[in-house]
Motif scaffolding. Structure first.
Motif, short mmCIF file in Angstrom:
data_model
loop_
_atom_site.label_atom_id
_atom_site.label_comp_id
_atom_site.label_asym_id
_atom_site.label_seq_id
_atom_site.Cartn_x
_atom_site.Cartn_y
_atom_site.Cartn_z
N ASP A 1 7.93 -15.54 9.48
CA ASP A 1 6.62 -15.15 8.60
C ASP A 1 5.90 -16.15 8.37
O ASP A 1 6.57 -17.56 7.97
CB ASP A 1 6.92 -14.37 7.42
CG ASP A 1 5.98 -13.44 7.01
OD1 ASP A 1 4.71 -13.31 7.45
OD2 ASP A 1 5.96 -12.88 5.85
N SER B 1 -1.35 -3.51 -3.14
CA SER B 1 -0.25 -4.18 -3.14
C SER B 1 0.38 -4.60 -4.75
O SER B 1 1.43 -4.45 -4.69
CB SER B 1 -0.61 -5.55 -2.44
OG SER B 1 -0.65 -5.63 -1.36
N PHE C 1 4.36 -8.52 4.89
CA PHE C 1 5.51 -8.08 4.05
C PHE C 1 6.09 -9.27 2.92
O PHE C 1 6.07 -10.59 3.36
CB PHE C 1 7.04 -7.98 4.69
CG PHE C 1 6.86 -7.04 5.97
CD1 PHE C 1 7.10 -5.59 5.50
CD2 PHE C 1 6.70 -7.13 6.97
CE1 PHE C 1 6.88 -4.56 6.53
CE2 PHE C 1 6.66 -6.08 8.18
CZ PHE C 1 6.77 -4.97 7.96
N ASP D 1 9.38 -6.78 -0.49
CA ASP D 1 9.17 -5.51 0.55
C ASP D 1 10.26 -5.55 1.59
O ASP D 1 11.03 -4.37 1.93
CB ASP D 1 7.97 -5.60 1.38
CG ASP D 1 6.59 -5.63 0.49
OD1 ASP D 1 6.78 -4.75 -0.61
OD2 ASP D 1 5.56 -6.33 0.62
N LEU D 2 10.60 -6.72 2.18
CA LEU D 2 11.68 -6.87 3.24
C LEU D 2 12.89 -6.35 2.58
O LEU D 2 13.73 -5.71 3.27
CB LEU D 2 11.75 -8.21 3.50
CG LEU D 2 10.69 -8.97 4.34
CD1 LEU D 2 10.85 -10.29 4.39
CD2 LEU D 2 10.60 -8.01 5.85
N TRP E 1 1.26 -5.04 7.49
CA TRP E 1 1.85 -4.24 6.44
C TRP E 1 1.03 -4.14 5.22
O TRP E 1 1.06 -5.06 4.54
CB TRP E 1 3.37 -4.54 6.25
CG TRP E 1 4.04 -3.41 5.63
CD1 TRP E 1 4.29 -3.80 4.50
CD2 TRP E 1 4.61 -2.05 5.87
NE1 TRP E 1 5.24 -2.71 3.87
CE2 TRP E 1 5.28 -1.52 4.61
CE3 TRP E 1 4.31 -1.25 6.92
CZ2 TRP E 1 5.92 -0.13 4.78
CZ3 TRP E 1 4.95 0.06 7.14
CH2 TRP E 1 5.58 0.50 5.91
#
Length: 854
Positions: A187, A598, A774, A778-779, A834
């Motif tokens: 990421d 978010s 993400f 979130d992950l 996402w």
């Protein structure tokens, strides 16, 4: 500037004494001189301003510079003017006048040994600013605890625009690079460099050498150039850079440095290497930020580059066999700078009597969390609990394994100074002893015996800690075991809601454009709010029950307690028999009063009272009401929209009227419960205003339309600026690096009706992979949810072999939302990112937005 202990008084000494101040910064005595010196003549920025800036960003900057050799660029007399630039000193080695308390490390070069400072505390940062340091540059590796260079823990790409190319082109290349890095399991987060370009940061696990990382970065740059030869350059040749963005992969060389995030630049204006969001990079007005803008951003929200530092801390440099259980603990702390206990030796392991001590500490650090510590083998085995202790056996919480702590930490309470590891206040939440049921490397089960007056109420509670992922994973789950005996007599069952005998489902709008609005219909327009749709059932009276239900019937009242009392007041029907049923959107607002989906994600699923209280502080929510379905027991769904709107505005104080023909300057309501304005007139004007305000778009509603409960109607049309698509998750692909314990990307699709002869339930058409956007939270949460939905069969009908090769299939039950650039000719989402789960929707609610190939 912040001095930690305040000014210690002015120094004595001649005519120059008026220009000197002796202060305490982080517990260190520091002499500051010439605070009124102008360092940036173009903006009038003084040395005092610079000191104040670096004090304010110290926590964030130090996280990215800690334990890295710092190269400095000093402008002792300021940056000067374009006509007469100031003299700059490029400095690596520490001078004789360096304070003894500045942490330092030696590094052997080919012909010499250089002593570098480590920017590990706020006092060192202030000292650097005092001697005219504006720029701080560091490599992509840190010193290890023995003082030797460790392997790199991050990969950095420097996107440098050539002549005729600007920041917008760099942002485009950044998005291309992000997609390639994502395919590698990395990421990426962007930093506008404060000069001309953009830096991209990805966390590494420390398992590769600088040479290996540099080779990968070089191949990545060459791949970008091969894909986009007209826009990207990967070679060092300066004569070829005009009109292109040079991807400088050499920043990963062990001897190269990159300007530290949050460092100032020694240019004509006090610009900053500033972490940015990917959404910001989409803005056509993207610009470099100056120090004042960065200060305002940090006041509103945490460090945007924090996830990279979190991942580095989580991944470390690989596992190391240790005989000293406290070596990692000591490596992160300096007994001279923190009140925490830092013992020189580790006690011998205990005899394992079956009972030992525990403590749960409330830690107000960068983010509030709780720390659970269990006495074991002479140390305190420790887990960080972002959401606290679970209170419901059906809802597990994340527990992140941290370094072992000394036994003295059982009684520690105090304030860890800014700039130190874990800076913030620490207090004991509960403590006592525990009975050990099981202790394995991947599972720990204990019964906690807390204080009689503690939050655990002195009731014995059994908890299981279970590691997820591989043996090196730091992510665990903490589970509250069900009581082995019945609860106390007289426990109350939840009361039932009796607001109305009727139940409703939200009326839905179909996606469309301005062209879809028939001129033969009278339309009214509302702003589209980016939140969670919820119906509010409100009983009459000051003590009437309130319940919030999402589209799929989930009760989320406990997650949003601040709305309950305000809904009672806002929907007061004068004590009538039936109360009210409202339709609206639960939203969280950013600093500019714009909905932030978010931010709202942090509130979803949070029901623990303590966790909700903290979540309320960090992300307060609002309920924007736009329809009234029932009032005082009388249903209104069969009445036209215009009549329902009038009744709504009579019941709940509104910010606008249906008859308004112009858009007021402020259209975003800020009260907790409020009716947003609606508009008539030119739809194009309303849509343009929503774009100007940073909103998603608008909802066009036919004034004569009735409320079609649970149905999607042509009389409600949603028109968006940003392309967004709800998707159903059907599988995931394994990740690498710091994503090894979660996932690399999600495989998503969109349900389509069954064709003749097929299952009438339809099929899931593949829409592509989503691997970016993400947060670490979130992950972890998504992986846990996915593990609960295993499937052996591929739920899609058209997944390419290369995507299906290592896919793990799940039941297509979870709905999420993604932003994307456009539809590909094959019906895939191009460059999806996402946005978050949509717990308010089911797969049957998902429809394709816009158009795409069949």
């Amino acid at each position: 500037m912040a001095t930690g202990a305040g000014a210690a008084g002015r120094s004595a000494g001649g005519a120059d004494s008026a220009h000197r101040e002796v202060v305490l910064v982080g517990g260190r005595r520091l002499t500051l001189t010439h605070l009124d010196k102008v360092m940036y003549p173009e903006t009038g920025t003084t040395k005092a301003d610079i000191l104040g800036y670096y004090a304010a960003v110290a926590d964030a900057l130090i996280r990215h510079a800690r334990d890295r050799p710092a190269t400095r660029k000093r402008w002792v007399h300021g940056v000067g003017t374009p006509q007469e630039p100031g003299q700059v000193f490029f400095q690596k080695n520490l001078g004789d006048g360096t304070p003894a308390w500045v942490a330092r490390r030696e590094l052997a070069h080919t012909a010499r040994v250089t002593v570098y400072p480590l920017v590990n505390d706020v006092a060192t940062l202030a000292w650097l600013a005092q001697i005219g340091t504006l720029e701080i540059h560091v490599p992509q590796w840190r010193f290890d605890t023995a003082g030797a260079p460790a392997r790199p823990d991050r990969l950095v790409l420097d996107l440098d625009p050539g002549e005729g190319v600007g920041l917008a082109e760099c942002a485009e290349v950044a998005r291309w690079a992000r997609a390639l890095l994502l395919d590698m399991g990395l990421d990426t987060l962007p930093v506008t460099s404060g000069s001309k370009g953009i830096h991209l940061y990805s966390a590494l696990d420390g398992s590769h050498t600088s040479e290996q990382v540099g080779q990968v970065a070089h191949e990545l740059a060459k791949a970008l150039e091969a894909d986009h030869p007209g826009e990207v350059l990967s070679t060092m040749t300066r004569s070829l850079r005009a009109g292109k963005v040079f991807v400088d992969w050499s920043q990963n060389n062990a001897s190269k440095t990159t300007i530290a995030p949050y460092s100032l630049r020694g240019l004509m204006r006090p610009l900053v290497a500033a972490p940015r969001s990917w959404r910001e990079l989409e803005s056509p007005g993207l610009e470099q930020l100056d120090y004042r803008q960065v200060l305002r951003r940090l006041e509103r929200s945490p460090d945007l580059l924090g996830p990279v530092a979190d991942a580095i801390d989580a991944g470390g440099g690989g596992t190391v066999e240790r005989t000293d259980r406290l070596q990692q603990y000591r490596s992160k702390r300096d007994a001279r700078r923190t009140p925490e206990p830092v013992p020189a030796t580790t006690p011998a392991p205990d005899s394992g009597s079956g009972q030992a001590a525990f403590v749960i500490q409330e830690h107000h650090a960068r983010a509030l969390h709780f720390d659970l510590r269990l006495e074991h083998d002479g140390v305190l085995a420790s887990w960080a609990l972002p959401k606290g202790m679970p209170v419901d056996p059906t809802h597990n919480h994340l527990a992140v394994r941290t370094e072992d702590h000394p036994l003295e930490y059982l009684e520690f309470e105090g304030d860890i100074p800014a700039g130190e590891y874990g800076a913030g206040s620490m207090s004991i939440w509960d403590s006592g002893s525990y009975s050990l049921q099981k202790w394995r490397d991947d599972e720990v089960i204990v019964i906690l015996h807390g204080r009689p007056d503690g939050p655990l109420a002195g009731i014995d509670r059994e908890f299981a800690l279970i590691r997820t992922g591989e043996a090196t994973s730091r992510n665990w789950l903490i589970h509250l075991m069900k009581p082995k005996r019945p609860g106390p007599a007289g426990a109350r069952a939840p009361t039932q809601l009796s607001t109305s005998d009727r139940t409703y489902s939200p009326m839905l709008a179909r996606p469309g454009s301005l062209r879809d609005l028939s001129a033969e219909i009278d339309w009214t327009y509302e702003m589209k709010w980016d939140g969670i749709r919820a119906l509010a059932y409100v009983e009459p009276g000051a003590s009437g029950q309130v319940r919030l239900l999402t589209r799929n019937g989930n009760d989320v009242t406990a997650s949003f307690p601040e709305l309950v009392d305000d809904l009672r007041v806002a929907a007061d029907t004068g004590g009538g028999p039936g109360g009210a049923v409202l339709d609206g959107e639960v939203v969280a607002l950013d600093s500019k009063n714009r909905p932030d989906f978010s931010r709202l994600q942090t509130r979803l699923g949070v029901t623990d009272a303590r966790a909700v209280q903290e979540a309320r502080r960090l992300a307060p929510v609002h309920y924007f009401v736009f329809d009234l379905l029932e009032r005082d027991g009388t249903p209104l769904a069969d009445q036209p929209y215009s009549a329902r709107r009038i009744a709504l505005e009579e019941l709940v104080t509104a910010t606008g009227a249906v008859a308004t023909s112009t858009v007021p300057a402020s259209t975003v309501p800020t009260s907790t419960v409020q009716v947003p304005p609606s508009f008539s007139g030119d739809a194009q004007t309303v849509l343009a205003t929503s774009l100007q305000l940073g909103l998603e778009g608008l909802i066009a509603k036919a004034t004569g339309s009735t409320y079609s409960s649970g149905r999607r109607s042509d009389h409600w049309v949603k028109i968006k600026h940003v392309k967004a698509q709800e998707v159903v998750i059907g599988g995931w692909r394994p990740g690498n690096g710091h994503r090894g314990s979660t996932f690399g990307s999600l495989l998503v699709g969109i349900p389509e009706p069954g064709r003749p002869g097929e299952d009438p339930a339809g099929r899931l058409r593949y829409a592509g992979r989503i691997g970016t956007g993400f947060r670490d939270r979130d992950l972890t949460i998504l992986r846990r949810r996915l593990d609960e939905l295993p499937a052996t069969a591929n739920p899609f009908d058209d997944v390419p072999p290369e995507d299906a090769a290592d896919a793990v299939w799940v039941q297509p039950a979870l709905v999420g939302e993604a932003e994307f650039a456009e539809w590909t000719p094959s019906g895939r989402l191009r460059h999806p990112s996402w946005r978050g789960l949509r717990p308010d929707k089911t797969p049957l609610d998902v429809v394709r937005e816009g158009t795409a190939p069949p």
